[in-house]
Structure formats: structure tokens, C-alpha cells
Write a protein that holds these residues in place. Sequence first.
Motif, short mmCIF file in Angstrom:
data_model
loop_
_atom_site.label_atom_id
_atom_site.label_comp_id
_atom_site.label_asym_id
_atom_site.label_seq_id
_atom_site.Cartn_x
_atom_site.Cartn_y
_atom_site.Cartn_z
N CYS A 77 17.69 41.26 -12.01
CA CYS A 77 17.86 40.78 -13.57
C CYS A 77 16.15 42.30 -13.49
CB CYS A 77 17.99 39.91 -13.97
SG CYS A 77 17.01 40.46 -16.26
N PRO A 78 16.20 42.99 -13.78
CA PRO A 78 15.25 44.03 -14.19
C PRO A 78 14.29 43.23 -15.25
CG PRO A 78 16.55 45.20 -15.08
CD PRO A 78 17.70 44.39 -14.65
N GLN A 79 14.15 42.37 -16.23
CA GLN A 79 13.57 41.68 -16.75
C GLN A 79 13.27 40.35 -16.22
OE1 GLN A 79 15.02 41.98 -21.39
NE2 GLN A 79 16.07 44.05 -20.52
N CYS A 80 13.98 39.68 -16.13
CA CYS A 80 13.62 38.27 -15.88
C CYS A 80 13.32 37.65 -14.28
CB CYS A 80 13.94 36.99 -16.88
SG CYS A 80 15.79 36.84 -16.62
N GLY A 81 14.04 38.85 -13.51
CA GLY A 81 13.80 38.58 -12.01
C GLY A 81 15.07 36.98 -11.89
N GLN A 82 16.11 36.87 -12.58
CA GLN A 82 16.95 35.94 -12.67
C GLN A 82 18.25 36.43 -11.73
OE1 GLN A 82 17.06 32.46 -12.99
NE2 GLN A 82 14.63 32.96 -13.67
N SER A 83 18.87 36.07 -11.18
CA SER A 83 20.01 36.52 -10.38
C SER A 83 20.98 36.92 -11.38
CB SER A 83 21.43 35.79 -9.37
OG SER A 83 20.82 34.27 -9.86
N LEU A 84 21.41 38.54 -10.79
CA LEU A 84 23.09 38.54 -12.04
C LEU A 84 24.22 38.69 -11.67
CD1 LEU A 84 21.00 42.88 -12.21
CD2 LEU A 84 21.29 41.21 -14.33
N GLN A 85 24.89 38.40 -12.47
CA GLN A 85 26.43 38.04 -12.43
C GLN A 85 27.49 39.44 -12.77
OE1 GLN A 85 27.58 35.46 -16.22
NE2 GLN A 85 25.74 34.02 -14.77
N ASP A 86 28.02 39.25 -12.28
CA ASP A 86 28.08 40.35 -11.36
C ASP A 86 29.76 40.61 -12.38
OD1 ASP A 86 29.98 43.07 -10.59
OD2 ASP A 86 30.53 42.02 -9.26
N TYR A 87 30.00 41.30 -13.26
CA TYR A 87 30.93 41.53 -14.67
C TYR A 87 31.96 42.73 -13.97
CZ TYR A 87 29.11 39.00 -18.26
OH TYR A 87 29.68 37.49 -19.35
N GLY A 88 32.09 42.93 -13.14
CA GLY A 88 32.92 44.63 -12.50
C GLY A 88 32.74 45.49 -12.73
N ARG A 89 33.39 45.98 -12.12
CA ARG A 89 33.32 48.19 -11.70
C ARG A 89 33.34 48.47 -13.19
NH1 ARG A 89 36.23 52.82 -10.40
NH2 ARG A 89 34.79 53.50 -8.79
N THR A 90 32.24 49.12 -13.36
CA THR A 90 32.03 49.51 -14.59
C THR A 90 33.78 50.70 -14.98
OG1 THR A 90 29.91 49.72 -14.49
CG2 THR A 90 30.67 51.17 -16.00
N GLY A 91 34.08 51.57 -14.63
CA GLY A 91 35.32 52.45 -14.23
C GLY A 91 36.57 51.42 -14.27
N ASP A 92 36.67 50.28 -14.12
CA ASP A 92 37.65 49.53 -14.74
C ASP A 92 37.92 49.65 -15.98
OD1 ASP A 92 37.86 48.86 -11.86
OD2 ASP A 92 37.62 46.88 -11.96
N PHE A 93 37.19 49.87 -16.81
CA PHE A 93 38.03 49.62 -18.62
C PHE A 93 38.39 50.90 -18.34
CE2 PHE A 93 33.19 47.87 -18.80
CZ PHE A 93 33.68 46.35 -19.14
#
Length: 83
Positions: A18-34
Amino acid sequence: MMYACPVCNGWNEMQEACPQCGQSLQDYGRTGDFYGPYSPYRPIDDIRLTNGIPDVRLHQCIHTCYCAHCKHKVEITIEETRV
Ligand SMILES: [Zn+2]
Ligand SMILES: [Zn+2]
């Protein structure tokens, strides 16, 4: 010649911090899938109309990621690898 996103295909875990807090990010999937099923053969004009990201041409996969720690949502570009 084919390119594939290693995260979408399950070869690699999302490893961005995470660019704000440095914790690892969760993948919410491919943006184009919407915008419907992924197709590498969509014409460029169609890509521009759907999500504005030329991901097919650049062989990059844009993922929406979420930080559970600080609720920050960010788009991460994954370099696709040749298969
Ligand atoms: Zn991907
Ligand atoms: Zn965070």
C-alpha cells in the motif's frame, strides 16, 4: 505470441504494498473485468471506449487493489509475461 498476466493466471501472488501505509494489498481483480470478458482481440477503439487503458497493446494488466488496513484503493499495473 501470447502474453498473460501472472496474477490473473495464479502464477504469482499480488505483492504490492500500500502506498499509504505499506501493508500488503489485496487483489480485487483485473480492472477491465467490469466491462465484460477479457478479449485480446478487441479493436483499439473499443478498448479506448471501454476503460481508457491500452492494456492489451502494452501487455500490462491493470488490477484494482484494496488495502484492508487503511481502506485505500489503488490501481496496480502488472507486467504480463510471454507464454
Ligand atoms: Zn491480471
Ligand atoms: Zn494502506
